[in-house]
Design a protein around this motif. Sequence first.
Motif, PDB file in Angstrom:
ATOM      1  N   TYR A 478       0.831  -1.207   0.000  1.00  0.00           N
ATOM      2  CA  TYR A 478       0.000   0.000   0.000  1.00  0.00           C
ATOM      3  C   TYR A 478       0.867   1.260   0.000  1.00  0.00           C
ATOM      4  O   TYR A 478       0.605   2.202  -0.752  1.00  0.00           O
ATOM      5  CB  TYR A 478      -0.921   0.004   1.218  1.00  0.00           C
ATOM      6  CG  TYR A 478      -1.692   1.305   1.351  1.00  0.00           C
ATOM      7  CD1 TYR A 478      -2.844   1.528   0.612  1.00  0.00           C
ATOM      8  CD2 TYR A 478      -1.243   2.322   2.203  1.00  0.00           C
ATOM      9  CE1 TYR A 478      -3.537   2.731   0.709  1.00  0.00           C
ATOM     10  CE2 TYR A 478      -1.922   3.524   2.305  1.00  0.00           C
ATOM     11  CZ  TYR A 478      -3.064   3.728   1.561  1.00  0.00           C
ATOM     12  OH  TYR A 478      -3.739   4.918   1.647  1.00  0.00           O
ATOM     13  N   VAL A 533      -8.824  -0.958  -1.200  1.00  0.00           N
ATOM     14  CA  VAL A 533      -7.968  -1.271  -0.048  1.00  0.00           C
ATOM     15  C   VAL A 533      -8.806  -1.409   1.211  1.00  0.00           C
ATOM     16  O   VAL A 533      -8.625  -2.339   2.012  1.00  0.00           O
ATOM     17  CB  VAL A 533      -6.882  -0.180   0.128  1.00  0.00           C
ATOM     18  CG1 VAL A 533      -6.199  -0.306   1.491  1.00  0.00           C
ATOM     19  CG2 VAL A 533      -5.863  -0.270  -0.992  1.00  0.00           C
ATOM     20  N   SER A 535     -11.869  -2.262   1.389  1.00  0.00           N
ATOM     21  CA  SER A 535     -12.630  -3.512   1.271  1.00  0.00           C
ATOM     22  C   SER A 535     -11.774  -4.707   1.690  1.00  0.00           C
ATOM     23  O   SER A 535     -12.249  -5.613   2.386  1.00  0.00           O
ATOM     24  CB  SER A 535     -13.110  -3.682  -0.171  1.00  0.00           C
ATOM     25  OG  SER A 535     -13.719  -4.939  -0.365  1.00  0.00           O
ATOM     26  N   LEU A 536     -10.507  -4.711   1.266  1.00  0.00           N
ATOM     27  CA  LEU A 536      -9.585  -5.783   1.653  1.00  0.00           C
ATOM     28  C   LEU A 536      -9.403  -5.825   3.170  1.00  0.00           C
ATOM     29  O   LEU A 536      -9.443  -6.888   3.793  1.00  0.00           O
ATOM     30  CB  LEU A 536      -8.223  -5.577   0.985  1.00  0.00           C
ATOM     31  CG  LEU A 536      -8.098  -5.902  -0.494  1.00  0.00           C
ATOM     32  CD1 LEU A 536      -6.750  -5.431  -1.028  1.00  0.00           C
ATOM     33  CD2 LEU A 536      -8.247  -7.404  -0.737  1.00  0.00           C
ATOM     34  N   ASN A 539     -12.406  -7.188   4.936  1.00  0.00           N
ATOM     35  CA  ASN A 539     -12.452  -8.630   4.720  1.00  0.00           C
ATOM     36  C   ASN A 539     -11.588  -9.363   5.728  1.00  0.00           C
ATOM     37  O   ASN A 539     -11.990 -10.369   6.319  1.00  0.00           O
ATOM     38  CB  ASN A 539     -11.964  -8.947   3.300  1.00  0.00           C
ATOM     39  CG  ASN A 539     -13.087  -9.393   2.396  1.00  0.00           C
ATOM     40  OD1 ASN A 539     -13.576 -10.502   2.537  1.00  0.00           O
ATOM     41  ND2 ASN A 539     -13.500  -8.525   1.484  1.00  0.00           N
ATOM     42  N   LEU A 556      -5.782 -15.260   0.354  1.00  0.00           N
ATOM     43  CA  LEU A 556      -6.759 -14.466  -0.386  1.00  0.00           C
ATOM     44  C   LEU A 556      -7.970 -15.316  -0.776  1.00  0.00           C
ATOM     45  O   LEU A 556      -9.096 -14.808  -0.846  1.00  0.00           O
ATOM     46  CB  LEU A 556      -6.094 -13.869  -1.638  1.00  0.00           C
ATOM     47  CG  LEU A 556      -6.512 -12.434  -1.984  1.00  0.00           C
ATOM     48  CD1 LEU A 556      -6.107 -11.489  -0.867  1.00  0.00           C
ATOM     49  CD2 LEU A 556      -5.846 -11.996  -3.285  1.00  0.00           C
ATOM     50  N   LEU A 559     -11.020 -15.136   1.385  1.00  0.00           N
ATOM     51  CA  LEU A 559     -11.756 -13.879   1.482  1.00  0.00           C
ATOM     52  C   LEU A 559     -12.805 -13.780   0.382  1.00  0.00           C
ATOM     53  O   LEU A 559     -12.694 -14.411  -0.660  1.00  0.00           O
ATOM     54  CB  LEU A 559     -10.791 -12.687   1.363  1.00  0.00           C
ATOM     55  CG  LEU A 559      -9.657 -12.607   2.388  1.00  0.00           C
ATOM     56  CD1 LEU A 559      -8.754 -11.428   2.076  1.00  0.00           C
ATOM     57  CD2 LEU A 559     -10.212 -12.510   3.803  1.00  0.00           C
ATOM     58  N   LEU A 561     -13.779 -11.394  -2.172  1.00  0.00           N
ATOM     59  CA  LEU A 561     -13.281 -10.185  -2.813  1.00  0.00           C
ATOM     60  C   LEU A 561     -14.332  -9.554  -3.721  1.00  0.00           C
ATOM     61  O   LEU A 561     -15.138 -10.251  -4.340  1.00  0.00           O
ATOM     62  CB  LEU A 561     -12.029 -10.495  -3.629  1.00  0.00           C
ATOM     63  CG  LEU A 561     -10.830 -11.062  -2.861  1.00  0.00           C
ATOM     64  CD1 LEU A 561      -9.647 -11.283  -3.810  1.00  0.00           C
ATOM     65  CD2 LEU A 561     -10.412 -10.139  -1.719  1.00  0.00           C
ATOM     66  N   LEU A 566     -12.170  -4.317  -7.987  1.00  0.00           N
ATOM     67  CA  LEU A 566     -10.769  -4.511  -8.368  1.00  0.00           C
ATOM     68  C   LEU A 566     -10.581  -4.302  -9.872  1.00  0.00           C
ATOM     69  O   LEU A 566      -9.584  -3.713 -10.309  1.00  0.00           O
ATOM     70  CB  LEU A 566     -10.303  -5.918  -7.967  1.00  0.00           C
ATOM     71  CG  LEU A 566     -10.290  -6.213  -6.460  1.00  0.00           C
ATOM     72  CD1 LEU A 566     -10.060  -7.700  -6.213  1.00  0.00           C
ATOM     73  CD2 LEU A 566      -9.208  -5.397  -5.767  1.00  0.00           C
ATOM     74  N   PHE A 623      -4.489  -9.635  -8.217  1.00  0.00           N
ATOM     75  CA  PHE A 623      -5.917  -9.615  -7.906  1.00  0.00           C
ATOM     76  C   PHE A 623      -6.825 -10.168  -9.007  1.00  0.00           C
ATOM     77  O   PHE A 623      -7.960 -10.564  -8.727  1.00  0.00           O
ATOM     78  CB  PHE A 623      -6.366  -8.184  -7.587  1.00  0.00           C
ATOM     79  CG  PHE A 623      -5.715  -7.605  -6.367  1.00  0.00           C
ATOM     80  CD1 PHE A 623      -5.919  -8.164  -5.115  1.00  0.00           C
ATOM     81  CD2 PHE A 623      -4.877  -6.508  -6.468  1.00  0.00           C
ATOM     82  CE1 PHE A 623      -5.323  -7.632  -3.985  1.00  0.00           C
ATOM     83  CE2 PHE A 623      -4.270  -5.958  -5.338  1.00  0.00           C
ATOM     84  CZ  PHE A 623      -4.492  -6.532  -4.098  1.00  0.00           C
ATOM     85  N   ILE A 634      -2.696 -12.038   2.196  1.00  0.00           N
ATOM     86  CA  ILE A 634      -2.673 -10.651   2.630  1.00  0.00           C
ATOM     87  C   ILE A 634      -2.123 -10.584   4.050  1.00  0.00           C
ATOM     88  O   ILE A 634      -2.388 -11.460   4.869  1.00  0.00           O
ATOM     89  CB  ILE A 634      -4.098 -10.027   2.546  1.00  0.00           C
ATOM     90  CG1 ILE A 634      -4.049  -8.526   2.813  1.00  0.00           C
ATOM     91  CG2 ILE A 634      -5.062 -10.713   3.474  1.00  0.00           C
ATOM     92  CD1 ILE A 634      -5.367  -7.820   2.494  1.00  0.00           C
ATOM     93  N   VAL A 647       0.122  -7.514   0.060  1.00  0.00           N
ATOM     94  CA  VAL A 647      -0.431  -8.742  -0.513  1.00  0.00           C
ATOM     95  C   VAL A 647       0.700  -9.412  -1.287  1.00  0.00           C
ATOM     96  O   VAL A 647       1.405  -8.765  -2.071  1.00  0.00           O
ATOM     97  CB  VAL A 647      -1.613  -8.465  -1.461  1.00  0.00           C
ATOM     98  CG1 VAL A 647      -2.201  -9.785  -1.971  1.00  0.00           C
ATOM     99  CG2 VAL A 647      -2.689  -7.647  -0.752  1.00  0.00           C
TER     100      VAL A 647
END
Length: 927
Positions: A478, A533, A535-536, A539, A556, A559, A561, A566, A623, A634, A647
């Motif tokens: 990030y 981000v 949302s991730l 999750n 991942l 999750l 997604l 994305l 992704f 993640i 990630v």
Amino acid sequence: MLSPTYAIVDIETTGHSPVKGDRMIQFAVVFVKDWKIQSTYTTFIQPGKKIPFFIQDLTNISDEDVKQAPIFEEVAGDVFDMLENCIFVAHNTNFDLSFVQAEFKRIGFPLWKGKKMDTVELSRLLFPTSFSYKLQDITLERGIEMTNAHRADDDAYATAELFIECMKEIEKLPIQTLEHIHKRSFQLKYDSSSLFFEALQKKRLMIVKDDLDIYKGIALRRKQVQPGPVESSTYYPETKNQKRLFFSEGLKDFKERDGQFQMMDSIWQTFQAKDEIAIEASTGIGKTLSYLMPSYFHAKQQGKKVLISTYTSHLMEQLVEVEVPKLEAIVKNKVNVAILKGARHYMDLHRFEELLRAEDESYDDTFTICQLLVWLTTTVTGDLGELNTSSGGQYFLDKVRKNAFSIKTSEVSNHDFHSYALAQSHQADLLITNHAMLFTDKHRLEPLLTNEITSFVIDEAHQFVQAANAREERIFSYTQWRYVFGQLGTRDQEQLTSSFAKVLENHGVNTIGPFEELDRIYARCSSKFDEAVQSLVQNVRGKSTHKSHSKQTILLEELSLDYALLEEVYQYLQRWITIAQNLLDRLSKSLLDSTHVDKLVTAEWQYWLNEMKIKTGEWIDIFLSSPKEYSVWIELDRRSIPSSLHVYKKPINSTHAVDEVFNEWRGNAAIVWTSGTLSVPGNSRFIVNKLGLPESVQIKTYNASRDFYQGANLFIVDDMPDIQNVSQSDFIDAVADAVIQTVLVTEGRCFVLFTSQDMLRKTVDLIQDTTLLEGYMLFAQGMTSGSRMKLLKSFQRFRKSVLFGTNSFWEGVDVPGDALSAVIMVRLPFSSPDEPVFKTQAQRLTKQGINSFSSLALPEAILRFRQGFGRLIRSSSDRGVFIVLDRRIQSKSYGKEFIRALPDIPVKKVSLEDMVLDLEHWYNEKV
């Protein structure tokens, strides 16, 4: 003009904070004038409070030493008068000067005023490849004696000598370098510009013929292209007597080893037949010379090159600096060797020269530029890995790395470091590279692996699996993404986009429509990116089962997604790139007549546009692509969201990547795979199968003679608590106690190996809190700054030292002789069941009806166990103890498999108390 007097100051204190009541206990100053030490002054100071025990232990200054000493008020006038009209110098001036000033203020004295310099800043600038800038380390490296470290008088004197050494180094710099640095020296933190000006003035009055190359005003060390291959015999010593003669005449300490000669012959025969073989050679065989000898003769015989690949840059350098000279002594001839690395290891001179003419640099940029200017006068390779820069400096280094977009002109090529490395390789008999480059070479426009290569030797072959998996590793960070976004901005944010729009306007390009669209897309992309981000993060929070743990790791695939979101981010990224590229294309035709500032801005736009393309590729890979043969997970720390968000995507199978590199060579060139650890008890093909080598590939094993390990002992401490039945804190208490007792008996020289960074950190913190090892240098991976190899070098430099490391310290490390006495293994090195790649692999095996513990977890742990032991005994004269603190080695049925994997050495199952008594006896015998 009168030459200034420099007051080089060092102090010892009861702690770091005068605000919290800490006081000075010793003050020392050394006066330097005309670059000679003129006089010294030192005094103990009565602090009016007890000196903490750890300070007494560190400085060797006791309460008794300061009992009759004056209080600061009694010496303050003398100190103030001495410092007046001097330039204040210290090693970390911020600490020493601020403490002195606080003491003046406390007693009502005026604050000292004047110029100040710092030998940390100067040392970092002038010795940019040094492994550490701590006073003890940098003085040791520069050959400056320190007889009593952490005493102000000795430290001040050593700092004065270091300061003089810095000035000598400045005066050695060529005039071009001095001019560049002097111009920037006013942006440094301290008042060192006068030092560079003084040296510059002297240089201008001298007629100096420097043996340098000059590229657009930048002084470079002159490169020497090595001559072509030297004519010599291609005769390989076939018989044992012939080999014995070669080795005995070339090496003074030669000791004949049957396994070494047999391994040489196996490799020679493989070369002749253009075949493929895997060889496991234990420590003590002399593996490196076993493949260098036949490689040299084969290269000479064929008139081509043998490529030798190993895992790390350190091992590559060790081959060239340590092993090749031995080979030359044996064959009585110069061996032409070249190191080849990927282009990104090397500096892009054209890019650096562009940035050198820029303005408005940050401190980190300015300082890194100065370091690079100094380094360029000494480096032969141009390998940026030689440098020791700050984390901020690393961002600048990334800007001046060679890449696929680097400018190629004849003027640049004449000085280009990557081109120089390639030129060296054309003349070489042996090419040395790392595993990673073999994978990336496949995708070069001009591959380096050509038909000039007659054979391959893959050393540290077990690590080829890791290198293959790292080849397709992708990491989403990030903070990195936000950094890229922040460099670009929109027109109203006065960032690069604004500057680039002005360049286009200067060239008559209509920017209103395109940049309005670019800004709109940028804003939408940034907003959608933050939404994705968030949302991730939500999750992961929703799936978290360990609410007490701040750090979270989750696959991942576990999750839910929002793939539509994305995909939307990707679409905005792609649209921004399309418009940005079109704008660049429209400008390129008129750029020839641009000012330097316009060209620089355009180059920056090109650079960050390329970064956006790379980031967009990462986004798709991580992704939006199918992860069938990958583990994707993640990680985040709930204490720092979203900055901690990462990630990762890693392949779980390396066979396809290995085949891609070697399939076209099989049958046309020989391939030798070799390592100290290819097998585990009951499975000789464990690593070979991971590499996907054909079943026809023969495996040979060569073990050292039994007496090679006669100095080794294995201790299993049988009264350690069982971590499965006690709390982690109780287990760490026991580990800390065992480490302290072992270190005190062996006087340091220990590796302590962990499987968990968290446990390592907590153990080291506890040991430091006890102050029982205050007299020892403790180096801890992830806690002590510096790379793995820098920590190792630090460890080797101090007799009373301890190195705490995790898995990455267990391999490729040579510490021969008395530098290492004990290896303490805290836990058997199983992968954590929650480690994402392992977890994904285990799940796949279970679905196939295969026991993941016996087929994956146990063999991997045994290999690491063998690697840990392999750090201990590196020559037949070495003595050392291997200590296991994990009771599972005797309580679990699989424990005997670990012991079976070691050479036949004495195994002692004892209590901690009895082990310490045995060690005392062993150590006294040794001394």
